[in-house]
Design an enzyme around this catalytic site. Structure first.
Site: not given
Length: 259
Positions: A69, A109, A124
């Site tokens: 991520c 994250h 995202d």
């Protein structure tokens, strides 16, 4: 047009002469999810580097690697900045749907907040198979994509002030919590490098134990580990066992990743 902008467009197959408007962000997210895999091979092979614009450009856009991520959303963040968007990075805590607990690795994250016409949206491209593939408004409105339904809820918790909810197509009957995230704190490269350090070293990190590669396809997604290849296509799952030699071959053929 800057080098990163040109290279990113080339990597995802987006025309170099086409202006990226907010209405085109959906397309950017879909092409990114299908072109750049979510993977942890740098961690498994002990070849990680500091998170920086230059290092990410080198790894993801020149060497055609993927990332986690903090790699994928950060390179997309730099791309969006170069195309004139108002964006920021945020940190979140992932929720484990099976154990009903928040991740013990904490705020590891990383996602993107984009502001357009006075409204904020969550973006995202680094949440594995759980990607919304579209900007999700902070208003609570449900967004639907080929991957399912998604929404953002304002909720003050010890983990942040918003919660991202997901209901994956063909997989989830009910809504589940994806992660809580905090918009009150700005995130810079030092934060990103701290996140990477935790993911590499934490005993309960899910990304420092065995290789994982996944990317989206037109029909669903592919998931490769050192023991299996799983394909989701139109809601049906096909899984086959593999050996280490097959892993390398599939990583190259299906994900474009070489040693």
């Amino acid at each position: 047009m800057g080098e990163l902008n040109l290279l990113f467009r080339k990597r995802i197959g987006y025309p170099q002469d086409e202006t990226v408007t907010f209405e085109k962000v959906d397309t950017i997210l879909e092409k990114t999810a299908k072109s750049i895999p979510f993977e942890n091979l740098c961690i498994i092979t002990n070849k990680t580097a500091a998170i920086s614009k230059e290092n990410l450009k080198n790894r993801i856009l020149l060497k055609n690697e993927g990332g986690l991520c903090y790699d994928l959303n950060t390179i997309l963040y730099y791309f969006l900045i170069e195309n004139g968007f108002n964006v920021s990075l945020v940190q979140g805590v992932v929720h484990n749907h099976n154990t009903k607990q928040w991740s013990s690795t904490g705020r590891t994250h990383v996602a993107i907040v984009i502001t357009y016409n006075g409204q904020r949206f969550l973006i995202d491209t680094g949440f594995g198979g759980n990607l919304p593939l579209k900007p999700v408004p902070f208003s609570g409105e449900i967004v639907t994509s080929q991957n399912g339904e998604f929404r953002v809820e304002q909720s003050d918790t010890e983990h942040g002030n918003y919660i991202f909810h997901i209901k994956l197509k063909h997989k989830d009957q009910d809504w589940k919590v994806g992660y809580a995230f905090n918009t009150r704190k700005s995130v810079d490269e030092s934060d990103l490098n701290e996140v990477q350090k935790i993911i590499i070293e934490h005993p309960e990190s899910s990304f420092n134990k065995k290789p994982l590669i996944t990317r989206f396809t037109d029909r669903g997604n592919l998931i490769l580990t050192d023991t299996s290849l799983t394909e989701w296509a139109n809601g049906k799952m096909i899984k086959k066992d593999i050996d280490p030699q097959q892993f390398k071959l599939i990583a190259k053929e299906q994900f474009g990743i070489s040693d």
